[in-house]
Design a protein around this motif. Structure first.
Motif: not given
Length: 466
Positions: A278-279, A284-287, A292-293
């Protein structure tokens, strides 16, 4: 080489220690008994000799004289009368035996005799001129060894009598025979008592040894198969039955724990996998990277928890593996990733170990060294019966009073739970559990410089060589 400590030669088993204790107690008791019996025997012999002297002095009978009884040769005995002499009986330099004089005077007083003078001394037969004069015509008797034995000489002078009455009695020489009887008695007691006790203790210690082996086996494998049949005395049977019940209960609890953890792992990993998918829709790439982290952090923590729960359960069996080669392979993985990890030269060391688990333990230690010390040095040493894997760093170390707490689950040197600054606090706990499942241990030691300041931390895995 220094003196051997008593603990080095004392028996280690219950059977050996009990038998040693009984044997020592019996030896002390027999020693005291022997001393008392010997003393009583000497007193009886002394009293008999004193009584003989009193009888001879009072009645002046003829006496058989020659070798002491244990050297008796009836064909060479002579009959000698009690000596009557006007000469003072003591030889120059001889000492009077006042204790025997008092005992002799007491016996004579009981018979109503109160001598004007009485003396007792001890002398060698060969040094008595009157005796040697009486035996001068018998060369065979003069060559007998009994002449070198001591005898008691008693001399009495009655009131109004100008001569001394002198009597002679051999000093009792039966001590060796008494000691021989006591030694034989002691040996017989040892055979009967210690032998019987050994049979009884073996009936107790045999099932106890089997139970000990079973406890050790269950501690390693946690496998309920192979429980013992109750044997031995009733107390031992009850102990074995209780232990079998405890084993079954522990095994059931462990199985329930594994089922529960497996369900938790499955139920958590399934939604985490869905979240990963889902992510990807987050613009927003940073978000998206932070999310993911976070998910990866949760997955790794979950893996650590499940791994810690599985340590020690039946699964991978130990295999003969070269420990040095295993460490080289782990270090190469970090070198390939560009991490500052080096392997110190060492000898090959084949030993029985669970390779995959040990890799996990070493990786956890190296990760900690990189995270807190900026790098790691891995080395392998061998001591008698023990392999030591060392992972050193140049970080700030851990305070001595906090080192034990750092081996507990979820304990960290840094308070956050972010993997970039320390993770969930399970790395050292898992490494310790992996070492302990095969009888090893994990130790943390601060490395200090010449001025006493901490120059880094050394983590040591102690693994028994099998």
């Amino acid at each position: 080489m220094g003196p051997l400590h008593p603990r080095h030669w004392l028996p280690k088993s219950l059977l050996g220690q009990m038998l040693l204790a009984v044997a020592a107690a019996l030896l002390v008791a027999q020693g005291i008994s022997a001393a008392l019996q010997l003393q009583a025997a000497r007193q009886r012999q002394e009293a008999r000799a004193i009584s003989t002297l009193a009888f001879q002095l009072v009645s002046e009978p003829r006496m058989e004289f020659g070798q002491p009884p244990r050297h008796r040769d009836t064909s060479r005995w002579r009959r000698l009368r009690i000596q009557r002499t006007a000469t003072f009986p003591l030889l120059p330099g001889e000492q009077r035996d006042t204790a025997r004089e008092a005992a002799l005077r007491t016996i004579m007083a009981e018979q109503g005799i109160n001598p004007a003078q009485l003396l007792v001394t001890t002398r060698i037969w060969r040094s008595d001129r009157w005796v040697m004069g009486q035996l001068a015509d018998d060369g065979d008797l003069l060559r007998q060894d009994w002449l070198d034995y001591p005898f008691m000489l008693a001399a009495m002078k009655r009131a109004g009598d100008g001569q001394w009455t002198v009597a002679r009695v051999p000093v009792p020489q039966d001590g060796n025979r008494q000691i021989g009887r006591l030694v034989l008695q002691t040996l017989l007691l040892y055979v009967v008592l210690v032998g019987g006790l050994a049979l009884l203790l073996r009936r107790i210690t045999r099932p106890l040894a089997a139970l000990t082996a079973r406890v050790e086996s269950f501690a390693r494998s946690r496998d309920p198969a192979g429980q013992l049949d109750p044997t031995g005395p009733q107390d031992m049977r009850r102990l074995i039955v209780a232990h079998n019940a405890m084993e079954a209960r522990i095994a059931a609890l462990l199985d329930e724990k594994d089922v529960m953890l497996g369900a938790i792992g499955h139920d958590l990993k399934t939604p985490l996998t869905a979240l990963r998918v889902r992510i990807e829709s987050v613009p927003d790439t940073a978000e998206r990277g932070r999310m993911a982290a976070t998910i990866e952090d949760i997955v790794r923590s979950l893996d650590d928890i499940l791994s810690l729960a599985r340590v020690g359960r039946p699964g991978e069996e130990p295999e003969r593996t070269d420990l040095s080669a295993l460490l080289d392979a782990v270090v190469e993985e970090y070198e390939d990733m560009g991490e500052p990890v080096v392997m110190c030269p060492g000898d090959r060391l084949p030993m029985m170990l669970r390779a995959s688990w040990l890799r996990r333990a070493v990786r956890n230690l190296v990760d900690n060294a990189i995270r807190y010390g900026g790098g790691a040095r891995v080395s392998l040493d061998r001591t008698p019966g023990l392999a030591i894997v060392r992972v050193e760093d140049d970080g700030p170390g851990i305070a001595e009073d906090a080192q034990a707490a750092m081996l507990l689950p979820f304990a960290r040197g840094e308070s956050s739970r972010n993997r970039g600054t320390g993770g969930a606090g399970l790395g050292l706990t898992l490494a310790r559990a992996i070492a302990e499942q095969d009888g090893g241990s994990l130790h943390l030691v601060n490395r200090r410089g010449a001025d006493g300041t901490v120059e880094g931390l050394t983590a040591e895995l102690h693994l028994p060589i099998r």
